[in-house]
Design a protein around this motif. Structure first.
Motif, PDB file in Angstrom:
ATOM      1  N   SER A  74       0.802  -1.222   0.000  1.00  0.00           N
ATOM      2  CA  SER A  74       0.000   0.000   0.000  1.00  0.00           C
ATOM      3  C   SER A  74       0.835   1.273   0.000  1.00  0.00           C
ATOM      4  O   SER A  74       0.327   2.345  -0.345  1.00  0.00           O
ATOM      5  CB  SER A  74      -0.921   0.017   1.230  1.00  0.00           C
ATOM      6  N   GLU A  76       3.008   2.534  -1.917  1.00  0.00           N
ATOM      7  CA  GLU A  76       3.108   3.255  -3.182  1.00  0.00           C
ATOM      8  C   GLU A  76       1.839   4.029  -3.535  1.00  0.00           C
ATOM      9  O   GLU A  76       1.851   4.864  -4.451  1.00  0.00           O
ATOM     10  CB  GLU A  76       3.437   2.285  -4.306  1.00  0.00           C
ATOM     11  N   THR A  77       0.758   3.760  -2.820  1.00  0.00           N
ATOM     12  CA  THR A  77      -0.504   4.463  -3.102  1.00  0.00           C
ATOM     13  C   THR A  77      -0.824   5.529  -2.064  1.00  0.00           C
ATOM     14  O   THR A  77      -1.839   6.217  -2.198  1.00  0.00           O
ATOM     15  CB  THR A  77      -1.675   3.462  -3.148  1.00  0.00           C
ATOM     16  N   LYS A 110       6.674   5.265  -8.087  1.00  0.00           N
ATOM     17  CA  LYS A 110       5.223   5.487  -8.061  1.00  0.00           C
ATOM     18  C   LYS A 110       4.868   6.646  -7.131  1.00  0.00           C
ATOM     19  O   LYS A 110       3.974   7.434  -7.424  1.00  0.00           O
ATOM     20  CB  LYS A 110       4.527   4.200  -7.638  1.00  0.00           C
ATOM     21  N   THR A 111       5.587   6.751  -6.023  1.00  0.00           N
ATOM     22  CA  THR A 111       5.381   7.894  -5.134  1.00  0.00           C
ATOM     23  C   THR A 111       5.776   9.188  -5.838  1.00  0.00           C
ATOM     24  O   THR A 111       5.089  10.211  -5.731  1.00  0.00           O
ATOM     25  CB  THR A 111       6.215   7.725  -3.855  1.00  0.00           C
ATOM     26  N   LEU A 114       3.100  10.486  -8.048  1.00  0.00           N
ATOM     27  CA  LEU A 114       2.022  11.142  -7.313  1.00  0.00           C
ATOM     28  C   LEU A 114       2.374  12.588  -6.977  1.00  0.00           C
ATOM     29  O   LEU A 114       1.502  13.458  -6.904  1.00  0.00           O
ATOM     30  CB  LEU A 114       1.730  10.383  -6.016  1.00  0.00           C
TER      31      LEU A 114
END
Length: 220
Positions: A74, A76-77, A110-111, A114
């Motif tokens: 989780s 990375e989200t 991925k972070t 964002l």
């Protein structure tokens, strides 16, 4: 060990101990001890604590492994704080922005998406524990960061401002190396070290947004 795997192991260890059980598996090595120690500081527990801190009862139900892996995936989200993207975009106009992270390359990518996507800026460099082979607060991480800043950008140590929320992982090690530091001391965050006050950092701000505003005022 990748940070995602490490987080899963630490989650399982904490969950078991908080339910007065022995963990089924535990990662070996100093990195596990470092992250586990950080987790105990954040939760206010000790390695033998059994009091609940709001975690689920998956250990008693036999679901610890799945929950631990889900938690690790989780990361990375996780969304940025509301002020972060705009603050970074503003700061990028005056500073080179470099990430020094314990997260592995795949997760930080991925972070990073964002953060950069909505803000219309790009970090100048990213340095991860996976590349260095050590986890903050190990000195190898700062060594690698300072060497890269000097080699790629000609930035010397006295031009670096370590900006971070974690006192344990970032502020204290950076101060020990003589770096200027900016502690983002968010309300309700468990990022302080016992016996360490805010004046340990060169600057203290309640949010990254407040820091960006202070920079703009000082530069006006």
């Amino acid at each position: 060990m990748l940070y995602s795997d490490l987080l899963a192991n630490v989650y399982a260890t904490l969950d078991a101990r908080l339910h007065d059980q022995e963990p089924e598996t535990q990662a070996a090595g100093p990195e596990h001890a470092t992250v586990l120690s950080s987790a105990h500081r954040a939760t206010g527990t000790t390695p033998v604590a059994t009091a609940s801190v709001g975690t689920s009862s998956t250990a008693a139900q036999g679901g610890t492994t799945g929950a631990a892996e889900a938690f690790a995936r989780s990361v990375e989200t996780w969304p940025p704080f509301p002020d972060t993207v705009a603050a970074l975009a503003a700061l990028s106009k005056r500073f080179r922005l470099v990430i020094l992270s314990n997260i592995d390359r795949a997760t930080i990518a991925k972070t990073r998406a964002l953060l950069e996507g909505p803000g219309g800026f790009a970090f100048d460099a990213v340095i991860t524990a996976e590349e260095v082979g050590a986890y903050k607060p190990a000195p190898e991480m700062l060594d690698a960061a300072l060497a890269r800043l000097q080699k790629e950008f000609g930035i010397e140590q006295d031009e670096v401002l370590m900006t971070a929320q974690s006192v344990f992982h970032d502020i204290v090690p950076a101060k020990g190396r003589g770096l200027a530091t900016a502690w983002i001391n968010r309300e309700g965050a468990h990022t302080r070290m016992e016996g360490v006050e805010g004046d340990e950092a060169t600057f203290v701000f309640p949010t990254l947004g407040a820091m960006a505003e202070a920079v703009e005022k000082a530069s006006a």
